[in-house]
Write a protein that holds these residues in place. Structure first.
Motif, PDB file in Angstrom:
ATOM      1  N   PHE A  21       0.797  -1.221   0.000  1.00 40.54           N
ATOM      2  CA  PHE A  21       0.000   0.000   0.000  1.00 40.54           C
ATOM      3  C   PHE A  21       0.838   1.283   0.000  1.00 40.54           C
ATOM      4  O   PHE A  21       0.293   2.382   0.037  1.00 40.54           O
ATOM      5  CB  PHE A  21      -0.979  -0.005   1.173  1.00 40.54           C
ATOM      6  CG  PHE A  21      -2.005  -1.093   1.054  1.00 40.54           C
ATOM      7  CD1 PHE A  21      -3.005  -1.014   0.094  1.00 40.54           C
ATOM      8  CD2 PHE A  21      -1.948  -2.222   1.847  1.00 40.54           C
ATOM      9  CE1 PHE A  21      -3.941  -2.026  -0.052  1.00 40.54           C
ATOM     10  CE2 PHE A  21      -2.888  -3.238   1.715  1.00 40.54           C
ATOM     11  CZ  PHE A  21      -3.875  -3.139   0.764  1.00 40.54           C
ATOM     12  N   GLY A  22       2.158   1.128  -0.018  1.00 40.72           N
ATOM     13  CA  GLY A  22       3.027   2.298  -0.085  1.00 40.72           C
ATOM     14  C   GLY A  22       2.968   3.163   1.155  1.00 40.72           C
ATOM     15  O   GLY A  22       3.019   4.393   1.067  1.00 40.72           O
ATOM     16  N   ILE A  23       2.824   2.517   2.315  1.00 40.43           N
ATOM     17  CA  ILE A  23       2.809   3.249   3.582  1.00 40.43           C
ATOM     18  C   ILE A  23       3.887   2.665   4.485  1.00 40.43           C
ATOM     19  O   ILE A  23       4.456   1.615   4.188  1.00 40.43           O
ATOM     20  CB  ILE A  23       1.419   3.187   4.278  1.00 40.43           C
ATOM     21  CG1 ILE A  23       1.017   1.737   4.566  1.00 40.43           C
ATOM     22  CG2 ILE A  23       0.372   3.875   3.418  1.00 40.43           C
ATOM     23  CD1 ILE A  23      -0.276   1.600   5.340  1.00 40.43           C
ATOM     24  N   SER A  24       4.144   3.321   5.579  1.00 40.94           N
ATOM     25  CA  SER A  24       5.179   2.829   6.492  1.00 40.94           C
ATOM     26  C   SER A  24       4.598   1.806   7.466  1.00 40.94           C
ATOM     27  O   SER A  24       3.389   1.801   7.732  1.00 40.94           O
ATOM     28  CB  SER A  24       5.779   4.003   7.282  1.00 40.94           C
ATOM     29  OG  SER A  24       4.814   4.550   8.160  1.00 40.94           O
ATOM     30  N   LEU A  58     -10.000  -0.042   3.581  1.00 32.71           N
ATOM     31  CA  LEU A  58     -11.059   0.906   3.955  1.00 32.71           C
ATOM     32  C   LEU A  58     -10.481   2.111   4.695  1.00 32.71           C
ATOM     33  O   LEU A  58     -10.915   3.251   4.479  1.00 32.71           O
ATOM     34  CB  LEU A  58     -12.109   0.206   4.816  1.00 32.71           C
ATOM     35  CG  LEU A  58     -12.952  -0.850   4.105  1.00 32.71           C
ATOM     36  CD1 LEU A  58     -13.839  -1.595   5.108  1.00 32.71           C
ATOM     37  CD2 LEU A  58     -13.792  -0.225   3.011  1.00 32.71           C
ATOM     38  N   ILE A  59      -9.520   1.881   5.578  1.00 39.21           N
ATOM     39  CA  ILE A  59      -8.883   2.976   6.325  1.00 39.21           C
ATOM     40  C   ILE A  59      -8.211   3.946   5.361  1.00 39.21           C
ATOM     41  O   ILE A  59      -8.408   5.169   5.442  1.00 39.21           O
ATOM     42  CB  ILE A  59      -7.862   2.423   7.338  1.00 39.21           C
ATOM     43  CG1 ILE A  59      -8.564   1.645   8.453  1.00 39.21           C
ATOM     44  CG2 ILE A  59      -6.999   3.551   7.914  1.00 39.21           C
ATOM     45  CD1 ILE A  59      -7.633   0.769   9.281  1.00 39.21           C
ATOM     46  N   LEU A  60      -7.420   3.404   4.448  1.00 32.81           N
ATOM     47  CA  LEU A  60      -6.685   4.263   3.511  1.00 32.81           C
ATOM     48  C   LEU A  60      -7.620   4.996   2.563  1.00 32.81           C
ATOM     49  O   LEU A  60      -7.398   6.175   2.243  1.00 32.81           O
ATOM     50  CB  LEU A  60      -5.654   3.429   2.743  1.00 32.81           C
ATOM     51  CG  LEU A  60      -4.543   2.831   3.613  1.00 32.81           C
ATOM     52  CD1 LEU A  60      -3.645   1.924   2.793  1.00 32.81           C
ATOM     53  CD2 LEU A  60      -3.739   3.907   4.329  1.00 32.81           C
ATOM     54  N   ARG A  61      -8.677   4.334   2.131  1.00 34.43           N
ATOM     55  CA  ARG A  61      -9.664   5.006   1.276  1.00 34.43           C
ATOM     56  C   ARG A  61     -10.336   6.133   2.057  1.00 34.43           C
ATOM     57  O   ARG A  61     -10.506   7.245   1.543  1.00 34.43           O
ATOM     58  CB  ARG A  61     -10.716   4.020   0.784  1.00 34.43           C
ATOM     59  CG  ARG A  61     -11.769   4.694  -0.095  1.00 34.43           C
ATOM     60  CD  ARG A  61     -12.802   3.721  -0.586  1.00 34.43           C
ATOM     61  NE  ARG A  61     -12.169   2.751  -1.473  1.00 34.43           N
ATOM     62  CZ  ARG A  61     -12.629   1.519  -1.663  1.00 34.43           C
ATOM     63  NH1 ARG A  61     -13.703   1.096  -1.050  1.00 34.43           N
ATOM     64  NH2 ARG A  61     -12.015   0.708  -2.495  1.00 34.43           N
ATOM     65  N   GLY A  62     -10.730   5.856   3.296  1.00 39.86           N
ATOM     66  CA  GLY A  62     -11.359   6.878   4.126  1.00 39.86           C
ATOM     67  C   GLY A  62     -10.457   8.082   4.331  1.00 39.86           C
ATOM     68  O   GLY A  62     -10.894   9.232   4.224  1.00 39.86           O
ATOM     69  N   LYS A  63      -9.177   7.832   4.603  1.00 41.77           N
ATOM     70  CA  LYS A  63      -8.232   8.938   4.779  1.00 41.77           C
ATOM     71  C   LYS A  63      -8.080   9.726   3.492  1.00 41.77           C
ATOM     72  O   LYS A  63      -8.053  10.950   3.513  1.00 41.77           O
ATOM     73  CB  LYS A  63      -6.877   8.408   5.244  1.00 41.77           C
ATOM     74  CG  LYS A  63      -6.850   7.997   6.697  1.00 41.77           C
ATOM     75  CD  LYS A  63      -5.468   7.742   7.211  1.00 41.77           C
ATOM     76  CE  LYS A  63      -4.444   8.783   6.959  1.00 41.77           C
ATOM     77  NZ  LYS A  63      -4.544  10.082   7.516  1.00 41.77           N
ATOM     78  N   ARG A  64      -7.969   9.027   2.355  1.00 36.88           N
ATOM     79  CA  ARG A  64      -7.817   9.699   1.062  1.00 36.88           C
ATOM     80  C   ARG A  64      -9.022  10.591   0.769  1.00 36.88           C
ATOM     81  O   ARG A  64      -8.897  11.653   0.169  1.00 36.88           O
ATOM     82  CB  ARG A  64      -7.625   8.659  -0.039  1.00 36.88           C
ATOM     83  CG  ARG A  64      -7.284   9.248  -1.393  1.00 36.88           C
ATOM     84  CD  ARG A  64      -6.994   8.195  -2.451  1.00 36.88           C
ATOM     85  NE  ARG A  64      -8.134   7.328  -2.694  1.00 36.88           N
ATOM     86  CZ  ARG A  64      -8.208   6.037  -2.365  1.00 36.88           C
ATOM     87  NH1 ARG A  64      -7.201   5.441  -1.761  1.00 36.88           N
ATOM     88  NH2 ARG A  64      -9.291   5.325  -2.622  1.00 36.88           N
ATOM     89  N   LEU A  65     -10.211  10.174   1.212  1.00 35.31           N
ATOM     90  CA  LEU A  65     -11.423  10.956   0.977  1.00 35.31           C
ATOM     91  C   LEU A  65     -11.630  12.041   2.033  1.00 35.31           C
ATOM     92  O   LEU A  65     -12.591  12.794   1.967  1.00 35.31           O
ATOM     93  CB  LEU A  65     -12.641  10.029   0.922  1.00 35.31           C
ATOM     94  CG  LEU A  65     -12.647   9.066  -0.266  1.00 35.31           C
ATOM     95  CD1 LEU A  65     -13.801   8.073  -0.133  1.00 35.31           C
ATOM     96  CD2 LEU A  65     -12.716   9.819  -1.582  1.00 35.31           C
ATOM     97  N   GLY A  66     -10.721  12.103   3.012  1.00 35.93           N
ATOM     98  CA  GLY A  66     -10.757  13.178   3.990  1.00 35.93           C
ATOM     99  C   GLY A  66     -11.534  12.888   5.255  1.00 35.93           C
ATOM    100  O   GLY A  66     -11.822  13.798   6.025  1.00 35.93           O
ATOM    101  N   PHE A  67     -11.872  11.627   5.494  1.00 38.05           N
ATOM    102  CA  PHE A  67     -12.595  11.291   6.716  1.00 38.05           C
ATOM    103  C   PHE A  67     -11.631  11.219   7.889  1.00 38.05           C
ATOM    104  O   PHE A  67     -10.463  10.846   7.730  1.00 38.05           O
ATOM    105  CB  PHE A  67     -13.338   9.957   6.565  1.00 38.05           C
ATOM    106  CG  PHE A  67     -14.465  10.014   5.579  1.00 38.05           C
ATOM    107  CD1 PHE A  67     -15.616  10.743   5.849  1.00 38.05           C
ATOM    108  CD2 PHE A  67     -14.385   9.362   4.363  1.00 38.05           C
ATOM    109  CE1 PHE A  67     -16.655  10.812   4.931  1.00 38.05           C
ATOM    110  CE2 PHE A  67     -15.416   9.418   3.435  1.00 38.05           C
ATOM    111  CZ  PHE A  67     -16.551  10.151   3.728  1.00 38.05           C
ATOM    112  N   SER A  68     -12.121  11.569   9.061  1.00 36.32           N
ATOM    113  CA  SER A  68     -11.297  11.505  10.265  1.00 36.32           C
ATOM    114  C   SER A  68     -11.148  10.049  10.705  1.00 36.32           C
ATOM    115  O   SER A  68     -11.941   9.183  10.316  1.00 36.32           O
ATOM    116  CB  SER A  68     -11.954  12.314  11.393  1.00 36.32           C
ATOM    117  OG  SER A  68     -13.134  11.654  11.834  1.00 36.32           O
ATOM    118  N   LEU A  69     -10.149   9.796  11.543  1.00 40.65           N
ATOM    119  CA  LEU A  69      -9.982   8.445  12.084  1.00 40.65           C
ATOM    120  C   LEU A  69     -11.199   8.057  12.921  1.00 40.65           C
ATOM    121  O   LEU A  69     -11.576   6.892  12.953  1.00 40.65           O
ATOM    122  CB  LEU A  69      -8.704   8.342  12.908  1.00 40.65           C
ATOM    123  CG  LEU A  69      -7.405   8.350  12.109  1.00 40.65           C
ATOM    124  CD1 LEU A  69      -6.207   8.212  13.043  1.00 40.65           C
ATOM    125  CD2 LEU A  69      -7.376   7.267  11.049  1.00 40.65           C
TER     126      LEU A  69
END
Length: 131
Positions: A21-24, A58-69
């Motif tokens: 996913f290209g994240i740390s 789902l977490i990464l999609r939510g973050k990309r769309l600007g949703f809070s944690l």
């Protein structure tokens, strides 16, 4: 090396998910610390299952769309409860709120761009008169 495609695998190491996913790995551990992911442990090693991979998507999609944690956590908790009606209703509400905010921001940006164009035009005209 013949590695199965991610969708066909049952177990994932944290490094595998980070690379895919290209994240740390730190980001994945952060999501775990917030209760968004819950990997199994084999000794001291995190073992992620397909379910964890799906949650990470789902977490990464939510973050990309600007949703809070917090929003993402609320959505995932309904996902766990298998309450599809409640989950979809919450999703609709979250999407409506996010779209409303983005539409207001877009209007503000369009206004700002128009004002900047006008300022630039006036400045260019002044230079032309004085030049």
């Amino acid at each position: 090396m013949n590695r199965p495609e991610p969708e066909n695998r049952d177990l994932f190491a944290i490094a595998d998910l980070a690379r895919e996913f290209g994240i740390s790995t730190r980001a994945i551990r952060f999501y775990e610390s917030k209760g968004l992911l819950n990997p199994d442990r084999v000794g001291g090693t995190r073992v992620f299952r397909r379910r964890d991979r799906a949650r990470l998507i789902l977490i990464l999609r939510g973050k990309r769309l600007g949703f809070s944690l917090r929003d993402i956590s609320d959505y995932l908790s309904l996902y766990d409860a298998h309450s599809h009606t409640a989950q979809v209703t919450l999703l609709i509400d979250m999407v409506d709120q996010r779209m409303g905010l983005l539409e207001r921001q877009m209007t503000d940006l369009q206004t700002t761009v128009s004002e900047l164009r006008e300022i630039r035009k006036l400045a260019a005209e002044r230079i032309a008169r004085e030049g």
